[in-house]
Design a protein around this motif. Structure first.
Motif, mmCIF file in Angstrom:
data_model
loop_
_atom_site.group_PDB
_atom_site.id
_atom_site.type_symbol
_atom_site.label_atom_id
_atom_site.label_comp_id
_atom_site.label_asym_id
_atom_site.label_seq_id
_atom_site.Cartn_x
_atom_site.Cartn_y
_atom_site.Cartn_z
ATOM 1 N N MET A 252 0.855 -1.185 0.000
ATOM 2 C CA MET A 252 0.000 0.000 0.000
ATOM 3 C C MET A 252 0.892 1.237 0.000
ATOM 4 S SD MET A 252 -2.792 1.221 2.851
ATOM 5 C CE MET A 252 -1.665 1.182 4.218
ATOM 6 N N GLN A 253 0.744 2.055 -1.004
ATOM 7 C CA GLN A 253 1.502 3.292 -1.125
ATOM 8 C C GLN A 253 0.637 4.460 -0.660
ATOM 9 O OE1 GLN A 253 4.684 3.897 -1.931
ATOM 10 N NE2 GLN A 253 4.334 6.078 -1.639
ATOM 11 N N ALA A 254 1.079 5.164 0.383
ATOM 12 C CA ALA A 254 0.349 6.325 0.887
ATOM 13 C C ALA A 254 1.152 7.585 0.598
ATOM 14 C CB ALA A 254 0.103 6.182 2.383
ATOM 15 N N ASP A 255 0.462 8.653 0.312
ATOM 16 C CA ASP A 255 1.101 9.950 0.091
ATOM 17 C C ASP A 255 1.025 10.776 1.363
ATOM 18 O OD1 ASP A 255 1.692 10.412 -2.997
ATOM 19 O OD2 ASP A 255 -0.132 9.192 -2.805
ATOM 20 N N ASP A 256 2.077 11.540 1.633
ATOM 21 C CA ASP A 256 2.158 12.340 2.855
ATOM 22 C C ASP A 256 1.305 13.600 2.754
ATOM 23 O OD1 ASP A 256 3.980 10.545 3.908
ATOM 24 O OD2 ASP A 256 5.721 11.693 3.229
ATOM 25 N N ARG A 257 0.581 13.864 3.821
ATOM 26 C CA ARG A 257 -0.197 15.087 3.966
ATOM 27 C C ARG A 257 -0.144 15.509 5.430
ATOM 28 N NH1 ARG A 257 0.214 14.668 -0.706
ATOM 29 N NH2 ARG A 257 -1.338 14.937 -2.332
ATOM 30 N N LYS A 258 -0.715 16.665 5.725
ATOM 31 C CA LYS A 258 -0.836 17.168 7.084
ATOM 32 C C LYS A 258 -2.304 17.131 7.494
ATOM 33 C CE LYS A 258 3.430 18.607 7.757
ATOM 34 N NZ LYS A 258 4.306 17.917 8.683
ATOM 35 N N LEU A 259 -2.559 16.731 8.716
ATOM 36 C CA LEU A 259 -3.882 16.866 9.319
ATOM 37 C C LEU A 259 -3.799 18.091 10.215
ATOM 38 C CD1 LEU A 259 -6.739 16.051 10.183
ATOM 39 C CD2 LEU A 259 -5.687 14.517 11.863
ATOM 40 N N VAL A 260 -4.525 19.135 9.858
ATOM 41 C CA VAL A 260 -4.587 20.362 10.645
ATOM 42 C C VAL A 260 -5.827 20.251 11.528
ATOM 43 C CG1 VAL A 260 -4.773 22.880 10.578
ATOM 44 C CG2 VAL A 260 -3.538 21.661 8.756
ATOM 45 N N THR A 261 -5.644 20.333 12.829
ATOM 46 C CA THR A 261 -6.760 20.265 13.768
ATOM 47 C C THR A 261 -6.868 21.601 14.486
ATOM 48 O OG1 THR A 261 -6.416 17.897 14.075
ATOM 49 C CG2 THR A 261 -7.756 19.028 15.724
ATOM 50 N N ILE A 262 -8.044 22.176 14.444
ATOM 51 C CA ILE A 262 -8.332 23.469 15.079
ATOM 52 C C ILE A 262 -9.453 23.240 16.080
ATOM 53 C CG2 ILE A 262 -9.079 25.852 14.700
ATOM 54 C CD1 ILE A 262 -8.410 25.149 11.609
ATOM 55 N N ILE A 263 -9.236 23.657 17.306
ATOM 56 C CA ILE A 263 -10.307 23.618 18.309
ATOM 57 C C ILE A 263 -10.556 25.062 18.721
ATOM 58 C CG2 ILE A 263 -11.058 22.759 20.559
ATOM 59 C CD1 ILE A 263 -9.145 20.360 20.046
ATOM 60 N N THR A 264 -11.804 25.485 18.549
ATOM 61 C CA THR A 264 -12.120 26.893 18.761
ATOM 62 C C THR A 264 -13.592 27.080 19.093
ATOM 63 O OG1 THR A 264 -11.794 29.112 17.841
ATOM 64 C CG2 THR A 264 -12.614 27.405 16.333
ATOM 65 N N GLU A 265 -13.980 28.324 19.211
ATOM 66 C CA GLU A 265 -15.346 28.695 19.556
ATOM 67 C C GLU A 265 -16.303 28.402 18.393
ATOM 68 O OE1 GLU A 265 -15.365 32.780 20.962
ATOM 69 O OE2 GLU A 265 -13.354 32.479 21.815
ATOM 70 N N ALA A 266 -17.448 27.828 18.729
ATOM 71 C CA ALA A 266 -18.431 27.458 17.704
ATOM 72 C C ALA A 266 -18.928 28.658 16.913
ATOM 73 C CB ALA A 266 -19.603 26.727 18.358
ATOM 74 N N ALA A 267 -18.903 29.826 17.497
ATOM 75 C CA ALA A 267 -19.368 31.031 16.804
ATOM 76 C C ALA A 267 -18.553 31.332 15.551
ATOM 77 C CB ALA A 267 -19.313 32.222 17.756
ATOM 78 N N LEU A 268 -17.354 30.761 15.443
ATOM 79 C CA LEU A 268 -16.486 31.015 14.286
ATOM 80 C C LEU A 268 -16.695 30.039 13.137
ATOM 81 C CD1 LEU A 268 -13.119 31.744 16.122
ATOM 82 C CD2 LEU A 268 -14.686 33.399 15.081
ATOM 83 N N GLU A 269 -17.595 29.094 13.272
ATOM 84 C CA GLU A 269 -17.719 28.006 12.298
ATOM 85 C C GLU A 269 -17.863 28.493 10.857
ATOM 86 O OE1 GLU A 269 -20.556 24.184 11.239
ATOM 87 O OE2 GLU A 269 -20.451 24.864 13.318
ATOM 88 N N ARG A 270 -18.818 29.321 10.594
ATOM 89 C CA ARG A 270 -19.057 29.761 9.215
ATOM 90 C C ARG A 270 -17.870 30.555 8.668
ATOM 91 N NH1 ARG A 270 -23.494 33.839 8.640
ATOM 92 N NH2 ARG A 270 -21.760 35.263 8.580
ATOM 93 N N ARG A 271 -17.353 31.444 9.488
ATOM 94 C CA ARG A 271 -16.214 32.278 9.082
ATOM 95 C C ARG A 271 -14.973 31.424 8.789
ATOM 96 N NH1 ARG A 271 -14.345 37.137 12.991
ATOM 97 N NH2 ARG A 271 -12.345 37.522 12.003
ATOM 98 N N LEU A 272 -14.695 30.455 9.659
ATOM 99 C CA LEU A 272 -13.550 29.571 9.442
ATOM 100 C C LEU A 272 -13.722 28.728 8.185
ATOM 101 C CD1 LEU A 272 -12.548 28.206 12.954
ATOM 102 C CD2 LEU A 272 -11.224 29.669 11.449
ATOM 103 N N ALA A 273 -14.907 28.220 7.966
ATOM 104 C CA ALA A 273 -15.162 27.409 6.764
ATOM 105 C C ALA A 273 -14.865 28.218 5.505
ATOM 106 C CB ALA A 273 -16.597 26.898 6.767
ATOM 107 N N GLU A 274 -15.288 29.466 5.480
ATOM 108 C CA GLU A 274 -15.012 30.330 4.336
ATOM 109 C C GLU A 274 -13.511 30.573 4.184
ATOM 110 O OE1 GLU A 274 -17.369 33.783 5.182
ATOM 111 O OE2 GLU A 274 -19.258 32.744 4.737
ATOM 112 N N ASP A 275 -12.837 30.848 5.302
ATOM 113 C CA ASP A 275 -11.387 31.069 5.277
ATOM 114 C C ASP A 275 -10.652 29.846 4.745
ATOM 115 O OD1 ASP A 275 -11.671 33.615 6.368
ATOM 116 O OD2 ASP A 275 -11.035 33.015 8.382
ATOM 117 N N LEU A 276 -11.018 28.668 5.241
ATOM 118 C CA LEU A 276 -10.317 27.451 4.841
ATOM 119 C C LEU A 276 -10.425 27.214 3.339
ATOM 120 C CD1 LEU A 276 -11.317 25.139 7.816
ATOM 121 C CD2 LEU A 276 -9.060 26.164 7.381
ATOM 122 N N LYS A 277 -11.603 27.406 2.785
ATOM 123 C CA LYS A 277 -11.774 27.226 1.333
ATOM 124 C C LYS A 277 -10.958 28.255 0.555
ATOM 125 C CE LYS A 277 -16.322 26.911 1.811
ATOM 126 N NZ LYS A 277 -17.751 26.835 1.491
#
Length: 100
Positions: free
Chosen positions: A1-26
């Motif tokens: 099995m050949q896997a390619d390297d990536r990063k898992l970015v985990t952010i834990i934050t206030e729920a009020a930022l959900e929509r704003r963060l989703a837009e930023d990430l995209k």
């Protein structure tokens, strides 16, 4: 099995930022993300999922190292001073690299 390297970015934050963060990430180049409710205790006290004003979310993004660096720099510049937020990286291997 050949896997390619990536990063898992985990952010834990206030729920009020959900929509704003989703837009930023995209905008920063993430192809997708996963958001789930989170609860715990840290330097800013107990954060429960029972009340919207004090609830947290956990945001996970699998991406390449360059996108992970862009996300990190953006969050540090725009959010760290004003919101309860932590961010950490994990090295992961993925089987369909074109998705990330």
């Amino acid at each position: 099995m050949q896997a390619d390297d990536r990063k898992l970015v985990t952010i834990i934050t206030e729920a009020a930022l959900e929509r704003r963060l989703a837009e930023d990430l995209k905008r920063l180049g993430a192809h997708g993300y996963t958001i789930s409710d989170a609860r715990g205790e840290g330097s800013r006290g107990v954060r429960s999922a029972g009340w919207d004003a004090s609830s947290n979310i956990r945001v996970e993004v699998v991406c390449d190292a360059a996108i992970a660096a862009k996300i990190s720099a953006h969050l540090r510049q725009h959010y760290y001073d004003h919101y309860a937020m932590i961010l950490f990286f994990t090295d992961v291997g993925v089987l369909r690299p074109e998705k990330f």
